[in-house]
Design an enzyme around this catalytic site. Sequence first.
Site, PDB file in Angstrom:
ATOM      1  N   LYS A 108       0.829  -1.208   0.000  1.00  0.00           N
ATOM      2  CA  LYS A 108       0.000   0.000   0.000  1.00  0.00           C
ATOM      3  C   LYS A 108       0.859   1.251   0.000  1.00  0.00           C
ATOM      4  O   LYS A 108       0.649   2.199   0.753  1.00  0.00           O
ATOM      5  CB  LYS A 108      -0.935  -0.020   1.202  1.00  0.00           C
ATOM      6  CG  LYS A 108      -1.786  -1.267   1.244  1.00  0.00           C
ATOM      7  CD  LYS A 108      -3.242  -0.953   1.390  1.00  0.00           C
ATOM      8  CE  LYS A 108      -4.098  -2.182   1.306  1.00  0.00           C
ATOM      9  NZ  LYS A 108      -4.108  -3.012   2.478  1.00  0.00           N
ATOM     10  N   ILE A 115       2.474   6.997   0.436  1.00  0.00           N
ATOM     11  CA  ILE A 115       1.399   6.101   0.857  1.00  0.00           C
ATOM     12  C   ILE A 115       0.269   6.098  -0.167  1.00  0.00           C
ATOM     13  O   ILE A 115       0.009   7.096  -0.832  1.00  0.00           O
ATOM     14  CB  ILE A 115       0.872   6.445   2.271  1.00  0.00           C
ATOM     15  CG1 ILE A 115       0.206   7.815   2.303  1.00  0.00           C
ATOM     16  CG2 ILE A 115       1.996   6.372   3.291  1.00  0.00           C
ATOM     17  CD1 ILE A 115      -0.501   8.122   3.611  1.00  0.00           C
ATOM     18  N   CYS A 116      -0.388   4.969  -0.285  1.00  0.00           N
ATOM     19  CA  CYS A 116      -1.480   4.803  -1.250  1.00  0.00           C
ATOM     20  C   CYS A 116      -2.768   5.354  -0.640  1.00  0.00           C
ATOM     21  O   CYS A 116      -3.256   4.850   0.363  1.00  0.00           O
ATOM     22  CB  CYS A 116      -1.649   3.330  -1.593  1.00  0.00           C
ATOM     23  SG  CYS A 116      -3.040   3.031  -2.704  1.00  0.00           S
ATOM     24  N   LEU A 117      -3.301   6.398  -1.279  1.00  0.00           N
ATOM     25  CA  LEU A 117      -4.555   7.001  -0.832  1.00  0.00           C
ATOM     26  C   LEU A 117      -5.590   7.018  -1.941  1.00  0.00           C
ATOM     27  O   LEU A 117      -6.638   7.642  -1.812  1.00  0.00           O
ATOM     28  CB  LEU A 117      -4.288   8.445  -0.359  1.00  0.00           C
ATOM     29  CG  LEU A 117      -3.359   8.606   0.843  1.00  0.00           C
ATOM     30  CD1 LEU A 117      -3.059  10.067   1.089  1.00  0.00           C
ATOM     31  CD2 LEU A 117      -3.969   7.969   2.070  1.00  0.00           C
TER      32      LEU A 117
END
Length: 169
Positions: A108, A115-117
């Site tokens: 992620k 960071i994966c959002l």
Amino acid sequence: MEDELTNKTLAGIPSLQIKAGPRDKNLWVQRLKEEYQALITYVKNNKESNNDWFRLESNKEGTRWFGKCWYMQNYLKYEFEVEFDIPVTYPSTAPEIALPELDGKTAKMYRGGKICLTDHFKPLWARNVPKFGIAHAMALGLGPWLAVEIPELIQKGIVVHKEKNEEKK
């Protein structure tokens, strides 16, 4: 549709009014004032509710942000460097928050520790331009990401408390 916790979080962070990014010179200065006011309010509310979990500062222009965030588990504090740049298309585009020391340690996350959002936060951000700012990105982006990812990384032994790590040496 936002859930009850999201709405409660949003209630404690002032909405921003000025739609301006780094290229908008004078308006950007006004936007930055709003950003700082929202961050100060959010941090103050966090401290009052015993939920203090990050420190941020910026360069003089307010285009590069850096600091520390932390996650508490079993009375241990796991601390991480946090950084992000304000995109030139801000506030239409949300900042990409990075935790560089976790780069490559979870799926992620993108290259560079970003960071994966994408799935959860970015659509919410898009619906709330220009009301959302840095405080919102921390509260609704990084905060939930830490709450989901860090316990799993600790459980897998990928993230180890610094003191425990030093004892092994």
